[in-house]
Scaffold this motif. Structure first.
Motif, PDB file in Angstrom:
ATOM      1  N   GLY A 121      -1.074  14.333 -13.097  1.00  0.00           N
ATOM      2  CA  GLY A 121      -2.115  13.364 -12.786  1.00  0.00           C
ATOM      3  C   GLY A 121      -2.791  13.681 -11.466  1.00  0.00           C
ATOM      4  N   LYS A 122      -4.115  13.643 -11.468  1.00  0.00           N
ATOM      5  CA  LYS A 122      -4.870  13.959 -10.242  1.00  0.00           C
ATOM      6  C   LYS A 122      -5.506  12.674  -9.724  1.00  0.00           C
ATOM      7  N   GLY A 123      -4.754  11.948  -8.907  1.00  0.00           N
ATOM      8  CA  GLY A 123      -5.265  10.720  -8.320  1.00  0.00           C
ATOM      9  C   GLY A 123      -4.963   9.499  -9.164  1.00  0.00           C
ATOM     10  N   LEU A 124      -5.011   8.359  -8.501  1.00  0.00           N
ATOM     11  CA  LEU A 124      -4.707   7.086  -9.162  1.00  0.00           C
ATOM     12  C   LEU A 124      -5.505   6.002  -8.443  1.00  0.00           C
ATOM     13  N   ALA A 125      -6.283   5.259  -9.207  1.00  0.00           N
ATOM     14  CA  ALA A 125      -7.029   4.131  -8.640  1.00  0.00           C
ATOM     15  C   ALA A 125      -6.347   2.835  -9.049  1.00  0.00           C
ATOM     16  N   TRP A 126      -6.647   1.749  -8.336  1.00  0.00           N
ATOM     17  CA  TRP A 126      -6.010   0.477  -8.659  1.00  0.00           C
ATOM     18  C   TRP A 126      -6.948  -0.684  -8.395  1.00  0.00           C
ATOM     19  N   LEU A 127      -6.693  -1.763  -9.127  1.00  0.00           N
ATOM     20  CA  LEU A 127      -7.376  -3.032  -8.934  1.00  0.00           C
ATOM     21  C   LEU A 127      -6.313  -4.108  -8.846  1.00  0.00           C
ATOM     22  N   CYS A 128      -6.228  -4.786  -7.712  1.00  0.00           N
ATOM     23  CA  CYS A 128      -5.262  -5.876  -7.522  1.00  0.00           C
ATOM     24  C   CYS A 128      -5.994  -7.207  -7.697  1.00  0.00           C
ATOM     25  N   TYR A 129      -5.595  -7.983  -8.691  1.00  0.00           N
ATOM     26  CA  TYR A 129      -6.220  -9.274  -8.965  1.00  0.00           C
ATOM     27  C   TYR A 129      -5.489 -10.350  -8.155  1.00  0.00           C
ATOM     28  N   THR A 130      -5.985 -10.648  -6.969  1.00  0.00           N
ATOM     29  CA  THR A 130      -5.324 -11.583  -6.060  1.00  0.00           C
ATOM     30  C   THR A 130      -6.059 -12.924  -6.040  1.00  0.00           C
ATOM     31  N   ARG A 146       0.837  -1.207   0.000  1.00  0.00           N
ATOM     32  CA  ARG A 146       0.000   0.000   0.000  1.00  0.00           C
ATOM     33  C   ARG A 146       0.868   1.252   0.000  1.00  0.00           C
ATOM     34  N   ARG A 147       1.974   1.211   0.710  1.00  0.00           N
ATOM     35  CA  ARG A 147       2.849   2.385   0.742  1.00  0.00           C
ATOM     36  C   ARG A 147       3.382   2.723  -0.646  1.00  0.00           C
ATOM     37  N   GLU A 148       3.691   1.681  -1.426  1.00  0.00           N
ATOM     38  CA  GLU A 148       4.173   1.941  -2.784  1.00  0.00           C
ATOM     39  C   GLU A 148       3.062   2.504  -3.655  1.00  0.00           C
ATOM     40  N   LEU A 149       1.831   2.032  -3.447  1.00  0.00           N
ATOM     41  CA  LEU A 149       0.707   2.597  -4.192  1.00  0.00           C
ATOM     42  C   LEU A 149       0.547   4.080  -3.882  1.00  0.00           C
ATOM     43  N   ASP A 150       0.689   4.433  -2.618  1.00  0.00           N
ATOM     44  CA  ASP A 150       0.603   5.845  -2.237  1.00  0.00           C
ATOM     45  C   ASP A 150       1.725   6.653  -2.894  1.00  0.00           C
ATOM     46  N   ASP A 151       2.910   6.053  -2.987  1.00  0.00           N
ATOM     47  CA  ASP A 151       4.030   6.722  -3.663  1.00  0.00           C
ATOM     48  C   ASP A 151       3.715   6.966  -5.136  1.00  0.00           C
ATOM     49  N   LEU A 152       3.011   6.020  -5.763  1.00  0.00           N
ATOM     50  CA  LEU A 152       2.675   6.166  -7.182  1.00  0.00           C
ATOM     51  C   LEU A 152       1.685   7.302  -7.398  1.00  0.00           C
ATOM     52  N   VAL A 153       0.796   7.496  -6.455  1.00  0.00           N
ATOM     53  CA  VAL A 153      -0.130   8.628  -6.549  1.00  0.00           C
ATOM     54  C   VAL A 153       0.654   9.939  -6.565  1.00  0.00           C
ATOM     55  N   GLU A 154       1.628  10.010  -5.685  1.00  0.00           N
ATOM     56  CA  GLU A 154       2.476  11.208  -5.648  1.00  0.00           C
ATOM     57  C   GLU A 154       3.302  11.325  -6.926  1.00  0.00           C
ATOM     58  N   TYR A 155       3.757  10.191  -7.451  1.00  0.00           N
ATOM     59  CA  TYR A 155       4.588  10.202  -8.661  1.00  0.00           C
ATOM     60  C   TYR A 155       3.820  10.776  -9.852  1.00  0.00           C
ATOM     61  N   VAL A 156       2.594  10.292 -10.097  1.00  0.00           N
ATOM     62  CA  VAL A 156       1.846  10.797 -11.253  1.00  0.00           C
ATOM     63  C   VAL A 156       1.457  12.254 -11.055  1.00  0.00           C
ATOM     64  N   GLY A 157       1.363  12.685  -9.794  1.00  0.00           N
ATOM     65  CA  GLY A 157       1.069  14.092  -9.534  1.00  0.00           C
ATOM     66  C   GLY A 157       2.133  15.018 -10.076  1.00  0.00           C
ATOM     67  N   ASN A 158       3.382  14.534 -10.162  1.00  0.00           N
ATOM     68  CA  ASN A 158       4.462  15.345 -10.725  1.00  0.00           C
ATOM     69  C   ASN A 158       4.249  15.631 -12.207  1.00  0.00           C
ATOM     70  N   TYR A 159       3.394  14.845 -12.862  1.00  0.00           N
ATOM     71  CA  TYR A 159       3.143  15.007 -14.294  1.00  0.00           C
ATOM     72  C   TYR A 159       1.695  15.428 -14.566  1.00  0.00           C
ATOM     73  N   ALA A 179       0.959  11.582 -17.969  1.00  0.00           N
ATOM     74  CA  ALA A 179       1.128  11.003 -16.640  1.00  0.00           C
ATOM     75  C   ALA A 179       1.222   9.474 -16.711  1.00  0.00           C
ATOM     76  N   LEU A 180       0.349   8.836 -17.500  1.00  0.00           N
ATOM     77  CA  LEU A 180       0.393   7.385 -17.618  1.00  0.00           C
ATOM     78  C   LEU A 180       1.620   6.924 -18.408  1.00  0.00           C
ATOM     79  N   GLY A 181       2.063   7.740 -19.361  1.00  0.00           N
ATOM     80  CA  GLY A 181       3.285   7.401 -20.087  1.00  0.00           C
ATOM     81  C   GLY A 181       4.492   7.358 -19.161  1.00  0.00           C
ATOM     82  N   GLN A 182       4.568   8.336 -18.273  1.00  0.00           N
ATOM     83  CA  GLN A 182       5.664   8.348 -17.307  1.00  0.00           C
ATOM     84  C   GLN A 182       5.512   7.226 -16.280  1.00  0.00           C
ATOM     85  N   LEU A 183       4.275   6.947 -15.875  1.00  0.00           N
ATOM     86  CA  LEU A 183       4.028   5.859 -14.929  1.00  0.00           C
ATOM     87  C   LEU A 183       4.411   4.517 -15.551  1.00  0.00           C
TER      88      LEU A 183
END
Length: 595
Positions: A356-365, A341-354, A410-414
């Motif tokens: 991006g306003k928010g990031l949702a996710w679906l984990c197929y477990t 989860r911490r890495e997911l939160d980091d990714l939200v911040e990462y796309v914000g640099n480009y 933003a998605l290109g950089q992600l």
């Protein structure tokens, strides 16, 4: 200090091998390393071809041994000796000359050296400003010599290729006229025409078109270009490009010939096999699938538009963006559903640099889908998303919504960031592609006008010509870029060769007829004297060599580069000049504050 008189170099250090055993040879070079083992002194002698070990012993020659005792790093030596095979247990397999050594019988110290400010060896940890200040020492390092030797090989192969294909290498002026568009010009004051200035060329664009008007049909040049712009790792104020122009051709002729040239270059220079033809992507497709007009295709992970699949969900954030004309897109990070989860939160911040306003996710477990937004999606919508993205157990979907321009960036950089984190990028892989059908114009909000995306001499697509006055944003250009591993290495276009069309394009970017005549009158007039259809391309030579050498910066493949502040640390350029020189140029400095 000794001289070379009577002692002529017979071989280079790096060329020696066991075939030279028992031969007497003469070497010249620099001391890379000296080791004193009591009764024996070992010196690794280096020239641009490589290293060889020289052994001095008092039993062989006392005078040479005594001199060897005084030798230090980077001394310049001449050595006469005999090549001998090393004992099996002393062979050095790390160097090309490791099976042999030279038994020194005569030593001349041609010059001494101060202790260098850093070790002259590869992978040395030293601040780049120090390297650039002592560039003549930095260039002694084997890796730097290999880079410049590679550069020589590449330019030689280029010239041979174009000569075989009927091209002429023709020089164009370094002192030319300042024209609008592109970056800032470097200006050169004219002493004999006070108050007037030359401009150093940003490219030979107009001149190579005039060579087509002049009937030379196939032109190329390896040429220096100059741009006064902010710098970065792959940008310099002065740089080199391979410039090419051809008459009576279409886009396919140019693309096919350039693919053949690249395949020949990579095979001849670094032994790499390049498959042709290259993949082709339209600009729109590249932006939609990869979020970049210079996509890195060494790995998959395409961006997928799931707007249709997700429409009608209860997730109001996405629904509001869709209602206002935005899109929802996703990337499938295969096998990464275990993300923390911490890495997911980091990714939200990462796309914000480009943007991006928010990031949702679906984990197929194995326990099903885990997500902060899955509760807003019906099973039918989940099924559609899964089908659109080819998601399966173990995958991570990253979703984002927004206007296409921001969303793509933003998605290109992600996409690139996730590939780096998962080590999906093979540094040995060569993924070439052409990006074609660029927009002709882009809107400059600051100047409130359209500007040419490439340059204003690029021809619009024939079917879009009618929109020049009514809808410039709709026009596609006959432009094309060659991309390697996410880096643009070359770009060109089919050119305008009709005066009326050229004037219409100038008008579309806000140039009046008077301004167009003042800046480009000689080109417009030339178009009235029988101009053939023509087109061309230019490759950034520094950037190409950087990629071929596997270096992170073009400064590593340029002999004497500038820093990011456009300064030469070694020669201290730019610098002030004498008042007398300014007076001769009719220049008075009244706006400069000395630092």
């Amino acid at each position: 200090m000794d001289t070379l008189s009577g002692l002529k170099r017979s071989h280079s250090c790096g060329e020696l091998n066991k075939e030279y055993a028992r031969q007497e040879i003469v070497l010249c070079g620099w001391v890379a390393r000296r080791r004193d083992h009591g009764g024996l002194i070992f010196i690794d002698l280096r020239d641009r071809s490589g290293f060889v070990q020289v052994v001095f012993s008092p039993d062989i020659d006392q005078q040479a041994f005594n001199k060897a005792e005084s030798v230090r790093g980077e001394y310049v030596l001449a050595v006469r000796g005999t090549v001998r095979l090393r004992d099996a247990d002393t062979i050095n397999s790390n160097i090309a000359t490791g099976e042999i050594e030279v038994e020194g019988v005569e030593l001349r110290i041609l010059n001494v050296a101060k202790t260098p400010p850093f070790y002259i060896q590869d992978d040395v940890e030293v601040d780049e400003t120090v390297r650039l200040k002592y560039r003549y020492l930095d260039l002694r390092r084997p890796v730097m010599q290999r880079n410049l030797i590679l550069r020589h090989r590449v330019t030689k192969l280029m010239r041979d290729f174009f000569d075989r294909n009927g091209f002429l290498e023709i020089e164009t002026p370094m002192l030319t006229k300042s024209t609008p568009e592109g970056a800032r010009d470097y200006l050169v004051p004219s002493r004999v025409n006070p108050g007037k200035f030359y401009a150093l060329p940003q490219s030979p664009q107009i001149f190579k078109q005039l060579l087509m008007v002049a009937g030379y049909e196939k032109y190329f040049q390896i040429v220096r270009c100059f741009r006064d712009e902010d710098l970065r790792a792959d940008r310099q104020p002065e740089f080199t490009q391979l410039d090419i122009e051809m008459s009576f051709i279409d886009r396919e002729d140019i693309l096919n010939m350039m693919e053949n040239m690249i395949a020949e270059l990579f095979k001849g220079a670094i032994g790499a096999d390049v498959s042709t033809p290259f993949k082709r992507l339209s600009y729109a497709e590249a932006m939609d699938k990869y979020g970049s007009d210079k996509p890195d295709l060494r790995f998959e992970m395409e961006i997928v538009d799931i707007s249709g699949a997700i429409s009608g969900s209860e997730f109001k954030v996405f629904e509001n963006i869709l209602a206002s004309g935005g899109r929802v897109k996703a990337i499938n990070v295969k096998g990464y559903s275990h993300i923390a989860r911490r890495e997911l939160d980091d990714l939200v911040e990462y796309v914000g640099n480009y943007g991006g306003k928010g990031l949702a996710w679906l984990c197929y477990t194995t326990e099903g889908i885990k997500s902060q937004v899955a509760k807003f999606f019906s099973p039918e919508i989940i099924a559609k998303i899964t089908a659109e993205t080819a998601a399966e157990e173990g995958d991570l979907l990253l979703l984002m919504a927004g206007v296409p321009e921001v969303l793509n960036q933003a998605l290109g950089q992600l996409r690139l960031e996730m590939a780096r984190r998962l080590n999906l990028i093979d540094p040995e892989k060569l993924a070439f592609t052409w990006v074609v059908d660029f927009p002709m114009f882009e809107y400059n909000a600051e100047d409130k006008r359209f500007v040419a995306m490439h340059h204003p001499f690029t021809s619009p697509q024939d079917e879009d010509m009618d929109y020049l006055e009514s809808d410039p944003a709709r026009i596609r250009a006959k432009a094309y870029d060659m991309v390697l591993n996410g880096t643009e290495i070359g770009g060109g276009s089919i050119r305008i060769y009709n005066r009326d069309v050229q004037e219409r394009v100038f008008q579309a970017i806000g140039l009046s007829k008077e301004e167009a005549q003042e800046k480009f009158g000689f080109l417009l007039e030339a178009f009235e004297y029988g101009t053939p259809p023509h087109g061309g391309i230019a490759f950034g030579l520094d950037r190409l060599i950087m990629l071929m050498a596997g270096r992170p910066s073009i400064r590593d493949v340029i002999a004497f580069p500038k820093t990011q502040s456009a300064s030469d640390m070694m020669s201290q350029a730019p610098d002030e000049v004498a008042p007398k020189q300014l007076k001769e140029l009719a220049i008075k400095l009244d706006m400069v504050t000395k630092k």
